[in-house]
Design a protein around this motif. Structure first.
Motif, PDB file in Angstrom:
ATOM      1  N   ALA A 197       0.833  -1.203   0.000  1.00  0.00           N
ATOM      2  CA  ALA A 197       0.000   0.000   0.000  1.00  0.00           C
ATOM      3  C   ALA A 197       0.870   1.256   0.000  1.00  0.00           C
ATOM      4  CB  ALA A 197      -0.929  -0.004   1.210  1.00  0.00           C
ATOM      5  N   ASN A 198       1.898   1.263   0.822  1.00  0.00           N
ATOM      6  CA  ASN A 198       2.807   2.418   0.874  1.00  0.00           C
ATOM      7  C   ASN A 198       3.517   2.625  -0.457  1.00  0.00           C
ATOM      8  OD1 ASN A 198       2.349   3.394   3.480  1.00  0.00           O
ATOM      9  ND2 ASN A 198       3.721   1.879   4.368  1.00  0.00           N
ATOM     10  N   ALA A 199       4.003   1.546  -1.048  1.00  0.00           N
ATOM     11  CA  ALA A 199       4.702   1.654  -2.331  1.00  0.00           C
ATOM     12  C   ALA A 199       3.772   2.199  -3.404  1.00  0.00           C
ATOM     13  CB  ALA A 199       5.247   0.289  -2.750  1.00  0.00           C
ATOM     14  N   LEU A 200       2.564   1.664  -3.471  1.00  0.00           N
ATOM     15  CA  LEU A 200       1.621   2.109  -4.493  1.00  0.00           C
ATOM     16  C   LEU A 200       1.243   3.582  -4.314  1.00  0.00           C
ATOM     17  CD1 LEU A 200      -0.616  -1.069  -4.524  1.00  0.00           C
ATOM     18  CD2 LEU A 200       0.675  -0.205  -6.486  1.00  0.00           C
ATOM     19  N   MET A 201       0.960   3.975  -3.098  1.00  0.00           N
ATOM     20  CA  MET A 201       0.463   5.325  -2.855  1.00  0.00           C
ATOM     21  C   MET A 201       1.560   6.384  -2.819  1.00  0.00           C
ATOM     22  SD  MET A 201      -2.648   4.651  -2.948  1.00  0.00           S
ATOM     23  CE  MET A 201      -3.253   6.280  -2.665  1.00  0.00           C
ATOM     24  N   LYS A 202       2.758   6.018  -2.386  1.00  0.00           N
ATOM     25  CA  LYS A 202       3.811   7.021  -2.192  1.00  0.00           C
ATOM     26  C   LYS A 202       4.932   6.975  -3.227  1.00  0.00           C
ATOM     27  CE  LYS A 202       3.117   7.220   2.780  1.00  0.00           C
ATOM     28  NZ  LYS A 202       3.715   6.967   4.091  1.00  0.00           N
ATOM     29  N   GLU A 203       5.173   5.823  -3.831  1.00  0.00           N
ATOM     30  CA  GLU A 203       6.362   5.670  -4.661  1.00  0.00           C
ATOM     31  C   GLU A 203       6.094   5.551  -6.164  1.00  0.00           C
ATOM     32  OE1 GLU A 203       9.254   6.021  -3.303  1.00  0.00           O
ATOM     33  OE2 GLU A 203       8.607   5.924  -1.224  1.00  0.00           O
ATOM     34  N   PHE A 204       4.920   5.079  -6.546  1.00  0.00           N
ATOM     35  CA  PHE A 204       4.658   4.863  -7.969  1.00  0.00           C
ATOM     36  C   PHE A 204       4.540   6.203  -8.695  1.00  0.00           C
ATOM     37  CE2 PHE A 204       4.555   0.553  -7.239  1.00  0.00           C
ATOM     38  CZ  PHE A 204       4.216  -0.174  -8.378  1.00  0.00           C
ATOM     39  N   PRO A 205       5.103   6.286  -9.903  1.00  0.00           N
ATOM     40  CA  PRO A 205       5.104   7.551 -10.636  1.00  0.00           C
ATOM     41  C   PRO A 205       3.739   7.931 -11.224  1.00  0.00           C
ATOM     42  CG  PRO A 205       6.123   5.842 -11.951  1.00  0.00           C
ATOM     43  CD  PRO A 205       5.850   5.250 -10.592  1.00  0.00           C
ATOM     44  N   CYS A 206       2.835   6.971 -11.334  1.00  0.00           N
ATOM     45  CA  CYS A 206       1.508   7.276 -11.865  1.00  0.00           C
ATOM     46  C   CYS A 206       0.466   6.549 -11.019  1.00  0.00           C
ATOM     47  CB  CYS A 206       1.393   6.876 -13.330  1.00  0.00           C
ATOM     48  SG  CYS A 206       1.649   5.120 -13.616  1.00  0.00           S
ATOM     49  N   ASP A 207      -0.727   7.103 -11.001  1.00  0.00           N
ATOM     50  CA  ASP A 207      -1.755   6.505 -10.153  1.00  0.00           C
ATOM     51  C   ASP A 207      -3.082   6.328 -10.882  1.00  0.00           C
ATOM     52  OD1 ASP A 207      -2.587   9.100 -10.378  1.00  0.00           O
ATOM     53  OD2 ASP A 207      -2.630   9.500  -8.228  1.00  0.00           O
ATOM     54  N   ASP A 208      -3.012   6.163 -12.193  1.00  0.00           N
ATOM     55  CA  ASP A 208      -4.256   6.036 -12.929  1.00  0.00           C
ATOM     56  C   ASP A 208      -4.294   4.853 -13.895  1.00  0.00           C
ATOM     57  OD1 ASP A 208      -2.408   7.021 -14.698  1.00  0.00           O
ATOM     58  OD2 ASP A 208      -3.697   8.588 -15.508  1.00  0.00           O
ATOM     59  N   GLY A 209      -3.297   4.000 -13.833  1.00  0.00           N
ATOM     60  CA  GLY A 209      -3.270   2.852 -14.726  1.00  0.00           C
ATOM     61  C   GLY A 209      -4.221   1.751 -14.271  1.00  0.00           C
ATOM     62  N   GLU A 210      -4.635   0.944 -15.198  1.00  0.00           N
ATOM     63  CA  GLU A 210      -5.554  -0.163 -14.908  1.00  0.00           C
ATOM     64  C   GLU A 210      -4.943  -1.148 -13.913  1.00  0.00           C
ATOM     65  OE1 GLU A 210      -7.412  -3.819 -17.450  1.00  0.00           O
ATOM     66  OE2 GLU A 210      -7.448  -1.839 -18.395  1.00  0.00           O
ATOM     67  N   GLU A 211      -3.680  -1.509 -14.109  1.00  0.00           N
ATOM     68  CA  GLU A 211      -3.021  -2.457 -13.201  1.00  0.00           C
ATOM     69  C   GLU A 211      -2.754  -1.830 -11.836  1.00  0.00           C
ATOM     70  OE1 GLU A 211      -2.856  -5.551 -13.703  1.00  0.00           O
ATOM     71  OE2 GLU A 211      -3.158  -5.663 -15.863  1.00  0.00           O
ATOM     72  N   PHE A 212      -2.445  -0.529 -11.822  1.00  0.00           N
ATOM     73  CA  PHE A 212      -2.261   0.177 -10.559  1.00  0.00           C
ATOM     74  C   PHE A 212      -3.543   0.122  -9.737  1.00  0.00           C
ATOM     75  CE2 PHE A 212      -2.863   3.967  -7.996  1.00  0.00           C
ATOM     76  CZ  PHE A 212      -1.707   3.996  -7.242  1.00  0.00           C
ATOM     77  N   LEU A 213      -4.657   0.463 -10.357  1.00  0.00           N
ATOM     78  CA  LEU A 213      -5.940   0.462  -9.653  1.00  0.00           C
ATOM     79  C   LEU A 213      -6.325  -0.943  -9.199  1.00  0.00           C
ATOM     80  CD1 LEU A 213      -7.837   3.043 -11.880  1.00  0.00           C
ATOM     81  CD2 LEU A 213      -6.839   3.411  -9.607  1.00  0.00           C
ATOM     82  N   ALA A 214      -6.028  -1.941 -10.029  1.00  0.00           N
ATOM     83  CA  ALA A 214      -6.307  -3.329  -9.640  1.00  0.00           C
ATOM     84  C   ALA A 214      -5.465  -3.717  -8.430  1.00  0.00           C
ATOM     85  CB  ALA A 214      -6.032  -4.269 -10.815  1.00  0.00           C
ATOM     86  N   ALA A 215      -4.201  -3.287  -8.390  1.00  0.00           N
ATOM     87  CA  ALA A 215      -3.323  -3.600  -7.257  1.00  0.00           C
ATOM     88  C   ALA A 215      -3.841  -2.953  -5.971  1.00  0.00           C
ATOM     89  CB  ALA A 215      -1.895  -3.156  -7.548  1.00  0.00           C
ATOM     90  N   ILE A 216      -4.331  -1.722  -6.069  1.00  0.00           N
ATOM     91  CA  ILE A 216      -4.913  -1.056  -4.897  1.00  0.00           C
ATOM     92  C   ILE A 216      -6.093  -1.863  -4.378  1.00  0.00           C
ATOM     93  CG2 ILE A 216      -6.228   0.987  -4.153  1.00  0.00           C
ATOM     94  CD1 ILE A 216      -3.331   1.658  -4.385  1.00  0.00           C
ATOM     95  N   LYS A 217      -6.978  -2.287  -5.288  1.00  0.00           N
ATOM     96  CA  LYS A 217      -8.153  -3.061  -4.879  1.00  0.00           C
ATOM     97  C   LYS A 217      -7.743  -4.378  -4.235  1.00  0.00           C
ATOM     98  CE  LYS A 217     -12.395  -5.237  -6.450  1.00  0.00           C
ATOM     99  NZ  LYS A 217     -12.241  -6.273  -5.476  1.00  0.00           N
ATOM    100  N   ILE A 218      -6.797  -5.079  -4.835  1.00  0.00           N
ATOM    101  CA  ILE A 218      -6.357  -6.362  -4.280  1.00  0.00           C
ATOM    102  C   ILE A 218      -5.689  -6.155  -2.927  1.00  0.00           C
ATOM    103  CG2 ILE A 218      -4.801  -8.328  -4.632  1.00  0.00           C
ATOM    104  CD1 ILE A 218      -5.440  -8.057  -7.655  1.00  0.00           C
TER     105      ILE A 218
END
Length: 87
Positions: free
Chosen positions: A32-53
């Motif tokens: 969760a920390n990596a996705l929310m704080k470190e990823f350069p983009c936050d609107d990709g399909e796989e990004f959103l799927a990872a947040i949900k999972i």
């Protein structure tokens, strides 16, 4: 399941564009920390799927291995090198 409960999976090392910047992800909270704080983009399909999972794993409705795979897919989508470490 609570956020502070360690939900672990085999580590994934994320290598960002800066060669000195590495991040090892091996827990749901780390993911969760990596996705929310470190990823350069936050609107990709796989990004959103990872947040949900990630949320599903914390709720107990998904397995940690599913989150690990989702982090790898999201990293690929974002152009981040992911090294899957196996024990």
């Amino acid at each position: 399941m609570e956020w502070d409960t360690p939900i672990e999976f085999a580590p994934v090392i994320l290598m960002f564009h800066d060669p000195d910047r590495l991040l090892s992800v091996r827990t749901a909270i780390g993911a969760a920390n990596a996705l929310m704080k470190e990823f350069p983009c936050d609107d990709g399909e796989e990004f959103l799927a990872a947040i949900k999972i990630c949320l599903d794993v914390v709720k107990g409705s998904a397995e940690p291995g599913e989150l690990r795979a989702a982090i790898i897919r999201a990293a690929d989508e974002a152009g981040i090198t992911a090294i899957a470490v196996l024990h």
